[in-house]
Structures are given as structure tokens and as C-alpha cells.
Design an enzyme around this catalytic site. Structure first.
Site, PDB file in Angstrom:
ATOM      1  N   HIS A  18      39.286  38.625  44.007  1.00 30.00           N
ATOM      2  CA  HIS A  18      39.856  39.182  42.958  1.00 30.00           C
ATOM      3  C   HIS A  18      41.035  40.317  43.383  1.00 30.00           C
ATOM      4  O   HIS A  18      40.697  41.383  43.693  1.00 30.00           O
ATOM      5  CB  HIS A  18      38.965  39.996  42.087  1.00 30.00           C
ATOM      6  CG  HIS A  18      39.269  40.518  40.745  1.00 30.00           C
ATOM      7  ND1 HIS A  18      39.090  39.831  39.458  1.00 30.00           N
ATOM      8  CD2 HIS A  18      40.108  41.390  40.352  1.00 30.00           C
ATOM      9  CE1 HIS A  18      39.417  40.617  38.412  1.00 30.00           C
ATOM     10  NE2 HIS A  18      40.138  41.292  39.054  1.00 30.00           N
ATOM     11  N   HIS A  20      45.515  41.391  42.586  1.00 27.91           N
ATOM     12  CA  HIS A  20      46.603  40.809  41.844  1.00 27.91           C
ATOM     13  C   HIS A  20      47.709  41.113  42.850  1.00 27.91           C
ATOM     14  O   HIS A  20      47.804  42.176  43.353  1.00 27.91           O
ATOM     15  CB  HIS A  20      46.641  41.918  40.812  1.00 27.91           C
ATOM     16  CG  HIS A  20      45.712  41.767  39.578  1.00 27.91           C
ATOM     17  ND1 HIS A  20      45.865  40.832  38.516  1.00 27.91           N
ATOM     18  CD2 HIS A  20      44.517  42.175  39.599  1.00 27.91           C
ATOM     19  CE1 HIS A  20      44.717  40.940  37.791  1.00 27.91           C
ATOM     20  NE2 HIS A  20      43.989  41.808  38.196  1.00 27.91           N
ATOM     21  N   HIS A 198      39.059  37.781  33.163  1.00 29.17           N
ATOM     22  CA  HIS A 198      38.686  39.295  33.099  1.00 29.17           C
ATOM     23  C   HIS A 198      37.792  39.406  31.694  1.00 29.17           C
ATOM     24  O   HIS A 198      38.165  38.883  30.654  1.00 29.17           O
ATOM     25  CB  HIS A 198      39.854  40.282  33.211  1.00 29.17           C
ATOM     26  CG  HIS A 198      40.634  40.294  34.431  1.00 29.17           C
ATOM     27  ND1 HIS A 198      41.265  39.186  35.010  1.00 29.17           N
ATOM     28  CD2 HIS A 198      41.031  41.419  35.145  1.00 29.17           C
ATOM     29  CE1 HIS A 198      41.768  39.657  36.107  1.00 29.17           C
ATOM     30  NE2 HIS A 198      41.513  40.843  36.100  1.00 29.17           N
ATOM     31  N   GLU A 201      34.748  44.446  31.494  1.00 33.76           N
ATOM     32  CA  GLU A 201      35.390  45.512  32.235  1.00 33.76           C
ATOM     33  C   GLU A 201      35.231  46.751  31.079  1.00 33.76           C
ATOM     34  O   GLU A 201      34.620  47.975  31.359  1.00 33.76           O
ATOM     35  CB  GLU A 201      36.526  45.330  32.749  1.00 33.76           C
ATOM     36  CG  GLU A 201      37.066  46.690  33.463  1.00 33.76           C
ATOM     37  CD  GLU A 201      38.518  46.485  34.186  1.00 33.76           C
ATOM     38  OE1 GLU A 201      39.109  47.001  34.872  1.00 33.76           O
ATOM     39  OE2 GLU A 201      39.362  45.260  33.573  1.00 33.76           O
ATOM     40  N   ASP A 279      40.899  44.538  43.630  1.00 33.24           N
ATOM     41  CA  ASP A 279      41.717  44.441  42.537  1.00 33.24           C
ATOM     42  C   ASP A 279      43.034  44.782  42.638  1.00 33.24           C
ATOM     43  O   ASP A 279      43.997  43.837  42.623  1.00 33.24           O
ATOM     44  CB  ASP A 279      40.975  45.344  41.378  1.00 33.24           C
ATOM     45  CG  ASP A 279      41.518  45.087  39.872  1.00 33.24           C
ATOM     46  OD1 ASP A 279      41.952  44.218  39.335  1.00 33.24           O
ATOM     47  OD2 ASP A 279      40.905  45.891  39.073  1.00 33.24           O
ATOM     48  N   ASP A 280      43.632  46.180  42.666  1.00 33.37           N
ATOM     49  CA  ASP A 280      44.942  46.564  42.612  1.00 33.37           C
ATOM     50  C   ASP A 280      44.606  47.689  43.716  1.00 33.37           C
ATOM     51  O   ASP A 280      45.001  48.806  43.416  1.00 33.37           O
ATOM     52  CB  ASP A 280      45.391  46.884  41.410  1.00 33.37           C
ATOM     53  CG  ASP A 280      45.427  46.162  40.330  1.00 33.37           C
ATOM     54  OD1 ASP A 280      46.242  45.050  40.326  1.00 33.37           O
ATOM     55  OD2 ASP A 280      44.529  46.101  39.482  1.00 33.37           O
TER      56      ASP A 280
END
Length: 334
Positions: A18, A20, A198, A201, A279-280
């Protein structure tokens, strides 16, 4: 667990599912490209040089502003190299990254092919140089709406293969419903792509249930709020639905106030397939090594637990069998 054990855990070879691509852009890279193009990014960075945002919605706007300086396939080649250098430095041996045709050519198939070729060529060179294997997962952007999602799915279906292996959805979970995007996911499924989205969350367990029942995904991005519904947790375990869990992201954005309150250990204990991702990462001040260190310190997870999570991640990856076998051997490193 002592610091030597924690250091050993952090150095394990890792699988990340996961991530981005634009969200993993080092701030220095974005600032540099913006300066080259004379783009004003006022408000995007904090005084210390990191990305500046106050909450999830603001994060999305900052993300899109930073992404906006990436205008050409060459820009994405630079981005891919920088992201993979960071992944390799953190012991990642296999990664799946989310790519959006909306950002790479505005949803135009011909332009998307050019961007994808630049990303793939850079990834293949990085694999030769650094030993990290990358595969792509096209994502539509939820808050861009169903029509653009169909265009993204068409781009995914037309370029599906041994490198472009999945389709999913990111963006603002509070906009629209999972069912609004069923057509796009059906297109991707017919093309043989793995499916993820997604969910769970920001919205509760019902969102996760819609993801698995309406869209038919085999993986859920985040999915952590499923823990609020014991019956759903049991179903996830029974059906083998995997959660792409990003603990550092969840804490940074305030989904949970601290790591010790995060449900990843509860979900794992109930038999749910979980993996760990960033994630980021520069937005949330984390790396894969940081995630492993923090999980070891907070939950006492040793090398055996994290090796098990990596095997689970690889088992639920969207890559082909030959790639899976090759990566599995790398995970056996002591």
C-alpha cells in the site's frame, strides 16, 4: 525486546502493498521540480521543509498540489527512481504502488501508455541496480467521481499484464459510495486484474463490507475499522480477505490517537490477514523501518511475527507466480 532485537527486526527484507507513488515523493524532489518549472507551491511545505497539512481533507489538497508539478513521463521517471531508492534503503524487496491515470495523462489512454512506460522502464532499471521489485496498481480517485473511474479502469484494462497487476480506488472515502464504482471494478476484473479499494479508514465497518460484497475485492486498503464489527472480522478471516494496514498513517491522521490504540494486533490475533505499509511515507514521517521498529516496541512483535506478515503480504500480492516464487526466496534471508 532490546534494541539489538529491534534493529534486527527493522533490517528484515520487506513486502509493501500500500504505497501511493506521488504520496511517496520526497519533498526535496517536489521542491526541485517546482523550482525548475517556476511553480509556486506556497502553503505546501512547512518551514522545516516537510509537507504541511492539518487534517485528511487538507492532506488531499496538499497531495494534489504537490502532484501537480509532475507533468511529464520524465517527471514520473525521476519520481519512481527516488521512491525506489527509499524503498531499497528500507529493505523493501517487493512493492506494489498505486498509480492514477488521472495524474498521469488526465485519463487519456495514449498519454497513460507513455507515463506507464517511463515508470516501468525506471522500475526495471532500479531492480537491476538496487534489487527492489515494483509492480503497478491503477487507482481511480473516489472524489473525482464514477465517470473518471471508468476512464481509469479502461486505462488499466488496456495495459494489464505482468507489470500492471491490479486496480483499486483511493481518495476521499466520505464522497460517494463503493457501489457507484462497480462498473469500473467489473471492467478491471474482466481484464484479470487483482482488486483492492480503500475502505474502513474514515467510515466504519459497513464500508468494508461494501468493499468486499459489492466490489468483490480480495484486499482492502486500511480496513482497520472492521474491528468494530466482530462478525465482519470473523468473515474477513474466514474468506481470507487481506487488509493493507498502514499504522503510522492512521496515527498521523488521527484515526487512532496512538499506536498502542491501533487494532492491527487485535485483527491479526483474530486470524485476519494483515500486512504493513507506509501509505504516503514523507507526509506521515515514517518509513518501513520505522513501522517495524514501532510495531516491535509497541506490540512486542519479533522477527518471526514480521516474517509471517511478509509471507502473508506476498501471498496476497497481485504479481504472477514466478515473481512470487522469486521474492519468497529473498524473504528467507536470516
Amino acid at each position: 525486546m532490546d534494541e539489538d532485537q529491534i534493529a534486527h527486526v527493522a533490517d528484515l527484507p520487506k513486502v509493501e502493498l500500500h504505497l501511493h507513488l506521488e504520496g511517496a515523493a520526497p519533498p526535496a524532489l517536489i521542491r526541485g521540480i517546482a523550482a525548475e518549472k517556476h511553480v509556486d507551491l506556497s502553503g505546501v511545505f512547512r518551514p522545516d521543509g516537510g509537507y504541511a497539512f492539518s487534517d485528511f481533507v487538507h492532506f488531499l489538497s496538499v497531495y494534489e498540489a504537490a502532484t501537480g508539478v509532475l507533468k511529464t513521463p520524465a517527471d514520473y521517471a525521476r519520481l519512481t527512481r527516488a521512491v525506489l531508492e527509499e524503498s531499497a534503503a528500507n529493505g523493501v524487496v517487493y512493492s506494489e504502488t498505486f498509480l492514477s491515470p488521472d495524474f498521469c495523462g488526465g485519463g487519456d489512454l495514449s498519454a497513460w501508455r507513455d507515463y506507464l512506460a517511463a515508470i516501468r522502464e525506471t522500475a526495471e532499471a532500479a531492480e537491476r541496480d538496487m534489487g527492489v521489485t515494483l509492480r503497478g496498481v491503477v487507482t481511480c480517485i473516489r472524489h473525482f467521481g464514477p465517470d473518471k473511474a471508468r476512464a481509469a479502469a479502461r486505462c488499466a484494462a488496456e495495459t494489464a499484464g505482468d507489470w500492471l497487476v491490479g486496480f483499486g480506488m483511493g481518495g476521499d472515502e466520505n464522497r460517494g459510495e463503493q457501489k457507484d464504482f462497480a462498473y469500473a471494478f467489473d471492467m478491471a476484473r474482466e481484464a484479470g486484474l487483482g482488486l483492492t479499494t480503500h475502505a474502513g479508514e474514515w467510515r466504519g465497518p459497513a464500508e468494508v463490507r461494501a468493499a468486499i460484497d459489492v466490489l468483490g475485492v480480495s484486499r482492502v486498503g486500511h480496513g482497520v475499522r472492521a474491528v468494530e464489527d466482530p462478525a465482519l472480522v470473523e468473515e474477513l478471516a474466514e474468506r481470507g480477505i487481506a487488509l493493507e494496514v498502514c499504522p503510522g498513517s492512521n496515527v498521523a491522521l488521527g484515526v487512532y490517537r496512538k499506536l498502542s490504540a491501533h487494532p492491527i494486533e487485535t485483527l491479526r490475533g483474530k486470524g485476519v490477514k494483515v500486512s504493513v505499509s507506509t501509505d504516503d511515507p514523507p507526509f506521515f514521517h515514517t518509513t518501513m523501518k520505522d513501522e517495524y521498529r514501532n510495531l516491535a516496541r509497541t506490540f512486542g512483535w519479533d522477527a518471526d511475527v514480521l516474517r509471517e506478515l511478509n509471507r502473508t503480504a506476498l501471498d496476497t500480492a497481485f504479481c504472477d507466480a514466478a515473481t512470487r516464487t522469486r521474492i519468497a526466496k529473498r524473504l528467507e534471508t536470516p
